[in-house]
Design a protein around this motif. Structure first.
Motif, PDB file in Angstrom:
ATOM      1  N   HIS A   5     -45.411   9.298 -68.752  1.00 24.33           N
ATOM      2  CA  HIS A   5     -45.905   9.732 -67.435  1.00 24.33           C
ATOM      3  C   HIS A   5     -47.474   9.281 -67.701  1.00 24.33           C
ATOM      4  CE1 HIS A   5     -46.680  12.193 -64.238  1.00 24.33           C
ATOM      5  NE2 HIS A   5     -47.745  12.546 -64.696  1.00 24.33           N
ATOM      6  N   VAL A   6     -47.822   8.841 -66.287  1.00 20.75           N
ATOM      7  CA  VAL A   6     -49.386   8.213 -66.255  1.00 20.75           C
ATOM      8  C   VAL A   6     -49.989   8.906 -65.089  1.00 20.75           C
ATOM      9  CG1 VAL A   6     -50.764   6.088 -65.904  1.00 20.75           C
ATOM     10  CG2 VAL A   6     -48.403   6.003 -67.112  1.00 20.75           C
ATOM     11  N   GLU A   7     -51.338   9.301 -65.420  1.00 18.22           N
ATOM     12  CA  GLU A   7     -52.193   9.665 -64.410  1.00 18.22           C
ATOM     13  C   GLU A   7     -53.297   8.969 -64.477  1.00 18.22           C
ATOM     14  OE1 GLU A   7     -52.912  14.047 -64.344  1.00 18.22           O
ATOM     15  OE2 GLU A   7     -50.806  14.254 -63.498  1.00 18.22           O
ATOM     16  N   LEU A   8     -53.813   8.290 -63.217  1.00 17.95           N
ATOM     17  CA  LEU A   8     -54.980   7.571 -63.122  1.00 17.95           C
ATOM     18  C   LEU A   8     -55.971   8.418 -62.280  1.00 17.95           C
ATOM     19  CD1 LEU A   8     -57.053   5.148 -63.276  1.00 17.95           C
ATOM     20  CD2 LEU A   8     -55.365   3.937 -61.371  1.00 17.95           C
ATOM     21  N   VAL A   9     -57.014   8.765 -62.810  1.00 20.80           N
ATOM     22  CA  VAL A   9     -57.779   9.744 -62.034  1.00 20.80           C
ATOM     23  C   VAL A   9     -59.211   9.101 -61.890  1.00 20.80           C
ATOM     24  CG1 VAL A   9     -58.751  12.160 -62.149  1.00 20.80           C
ATOM     25  CG2 VAL A   9     -56.529  11.635 -63.028  1.00 20.80           C
ATOM     26  N   ALA A  10     -59.653   9.083 -60.669  1.00 19.08           N
ATOM     27  CA  ALA A  10     -61.335   8.709 -60.670  1.00 19.08           C
ATOM     28  C   ALA A  10     -62.145  10.038 -60.481  1.00 19.08           C
ATOM     29  CB  ALA A  10     -61.597   8.069 -59.239  1.00 19.08           C
ATOM     30  N   ALA A  11     -63.160   9.861 -60.840  1.00 19.67           N
ATOM     31  CA  ALA A  11     -64.224  11.088 -61.032  1.00 19.67           C
ATOM     32  C   ALA A  11     -63.775  12.018 -59.838  1.00 19.67           C
ATOM     33  CB  ALA A  11     -65.649  10.733 -60.986  1.00 19.67           C
ATOM     34  N   ASP A  12     -63.440  11.573 -58.639  1.00 19.46           N
ATOM     35  CA  ASP A  12     -63.563  12.635 -57.329  1.00 19.46           C
ATOM     36  C   ASP A  12     -62.094  12.867 -57.073  1.00 19.46           C
ATOM     37  OD1 ASP A  12     -63.445  10.000 -56.532  1.00 19.46           O
ATOM     38  OD2 ASP A  12     -64.744  10.566 -54.861  1.00 19.46           O
ATOM     39  N   HIS A  13     -61.139  12.125 -57.329  1.00 20.86           N
ATOM     40  CA  HIS A  13     -59.764  12.238 -56.884  1.00 20.86           C
ATOM     41  C   HIS A  13     -58.599  11.523 -57.734  1.00 20.86           C
ATOM     42  CE1 HIS A  13     -60.571   8.201 -55.379  1.00 20.86           C
ATOM     43  NE2 HIS A  13     -59.437   8.044 -55.303  1.00 20.86           N
ATOM     44  N   LEU A  14     -57.318  12.119 -57.736  1.00 20.22           N
ATOM     45  CA  LEU A  14     -56.300  11.389 -58.296  1.00 20.22           C
ATOM     46  C   LEU A  14     -55.801  10.143 -57.677  1.00 20.22           C
ATOM     47  CD1 LEU A  14     -53.863  11.763 -60.156  1.00 20.22           C
ATOM     48  CD2 LEU A  14     -52.628  12.950 -58.666  1.00 20.22           C
ATOM     49  N   VAL A  15     -55.856   9.066 -58.379  1.00 19.07           N
ATOM     50  CA  VAL A  15     -55.606   7.644 -57.684  1.00 19.07           C
ATOM     51  C   VAL A  15     -54.133   7.425 -57.632  1.00 19.07           C
ATOM     52  CG1 VAL A  15     -56.210   5.281 -57.861  1.00 19.07           C
ATOM     53  CG2 VAL A  15     -57.954   7.032 -58.296  1.00 19.07           C
ATOM     54  N   TRP A  16     -53.678   7.671 -58.818  1.00 20.89           N
ATOM     55  CA  TRP A  16     -52.105   7.350 -59.097  1.00 20.89           C
ATOM     56  C   TRP A  16     -51.391   8.313 -60.077  1.00 20.89           C
ATOM     57  CZ3 TRP A  16     -48.192   5.823 -62.524  1.00 20.89           C
ATOM     58  CH2 TRP A  16     -47.215   5.102 -61.894  1.00 20.89           C
ATOM     59  N   SER A  17     -50.211   8.813 -59.906  1.00 18.36           N
ATOM     60  CA  SER A  17     -49.313   9.428 -60.902  1.00 18.36           C
ATOM     61  C   SER A  17     -48.013   9.139 -60.674  1.00 18.36           C
ATOM     62  CB  SER A  17     -49.663  10.995 -60.490  1.00 18.36           C
ATOM     63  OG  SER A  17     -49.159  11.656 -61.659  1.00 18.36           O
ATOM     64  N   GLY A  18     -47.374   8.928 -61.733  1.00 20.48           N
ATOM     65  CA  GLY A  18     -45.843   8.580 -62.024  1.00 20.48           C
ATOM     66  C   GLY A  18     -45.480   8.276 -63.284  1.00 20.48           C
ATOM     67  N   ASP A  19     -44.254   7.666 -63.434  1.00 22.16           N
ATOM     68  CA  ASP A  19     -43.816   7.261 -64.579  1.00 22.16           C
ATOM     69  C   ASP A  19     -43.917   5.674 -64.851  1.00 22.16           C
ATOM     70  OD1 ASP A  19     -43.076   9.834 -65.620  1.00 22.16           O
ATOM     71  OD2 ASP A  19     -41.198   9.958 -64.470  1.00 22.16           O
ATOM     72  N   ALA A  20     -43.936   5.250 -65.982  1.00 16.89           N
ATOM     73  CA  ALA A  20     -44.101   3.779 -66.294  1.00 16.89           C
ATOM     74  C   ALA A  20     -43.361   3.674 -67.605  1.00 16.89           C
ATOM     75  CB  ALA A  20     -45.430   3.475 -66.194  1.00 16.89           C
ATOM     76  N   VAL A  21     -43.316   2.102 -67.835  1.00 17.83           N
ATOM     77  CA  VAL A  21     -42.605   1.784 -69.311  1.00 17.83           C
ATOM     78  C   VAL A  21     -43.739   1.094 -69.927  1.00 17.83           C
ATOM     79  CG1 VAL A  21     -40.078   1.408 -68.337  1.00 17.83           C
ATOM     80  CG2 VAL A  21     -41.660  -0.389 -68.191  1.00 17.83           C
ATOM     81  N   ILE A  22     -44.637   0.594 -69.193  1.00 16.24           N
ATOM     82  CA  ILE A  22     -45.968   0.192 -70.049  1.00 16.24           C
ATOM     83  C   ILE A  22     -47.022  -0.040 -69.043  1.00 16.24           C
ATOM     84  CG2 ILE A  22     -45.288  -2.449 -69.719  1.00 16.24           C
ATOM     85  CD1 ILE A  22     -46.359  -2.837 -72.598  1.00 16.24           C
ATOM     86  N   VAL A  23     -48.231   0.494 -69.847  1.00 19.35           N
ATOM     87  CA  VAL A  23     -49.661   0.259 -69.174  1.00 19.35           C
ATOM     88  C   VAL A  23     -50.643  -0.594 -69.979  1.00 19.35           C
ATOM     89  CG1 VAL A  23     -51.703   1.634 -68.416  1.00 19.35           C
ATOM     90  CG2 VAL A  23     -49.112   2.644 -68.237  1.00 19.35           C
TER      91      VAL A  23
END
Length: 126
Positions: A5-23
């Motif tokens: 499970h991946v969460e990409l968060v900027a200082a002021d908001h959630l940019v992307w969230s979901g599942d991945a096989v590789i980052v």
């Protein structure tokens, strides 16, 4: 295949969230690829692109400026100072921002604009 499970968060908001096989990301220590089952890790992100590969094969590409990544228990958090999904980047606007930064000799703004263009181009090649 196990997913993370991946969460990409900027200082002021959630940019992307979901599942991945590789980052794939760039840290101050070098490039890193994270998959499910990876050893827990904490790293400092550099300004670069992050590529999140989903099980479908689709790539989510983001321009990330600084921050940290943390991985444990198949959960990856990318906490960035600023982050923008490549699909949301207006290439023409980024090109104008790059030209303005070069004209005003603003090295930091130039690096940000160059990264936004790099991310938008990386999306085309994924």
């Amino acid at each position: 295949m196990a997913e993370l499970h991946v969460e990409l968060v900027a200082a002021d908001h959630l940019v992307w969230s979901g599942d991945a096989v590789i980052v794939s990301a760039q840290t101050v220590s070098g490039s890193i690829g994270i998959q499910a089952g990876h050893t827990p890790v904490l790293g400092e992100l550099t300004s670069n692109t992050v590529v999140i590969r989903q099980e479908s094969g689709e790539a989510v590409v983001a321009a990330v400026h600084g921050g940290f990544l943390s991985f444990a228990d198949n959960k990856l958090s990318l906490l960035a100072e600023t982050a923008e999904l490549a699909k949301d980047i207006d290439k023409a606007r980024a090109e104008r921002a790059l030209e303005r930064a070069r004209t005003s000799h603003d090295a930091a703004a130039e690096r940000r604009a160059e990264l936004r263009l790099k991310a938008s181009m990386a999306l085309l090649s994924k």
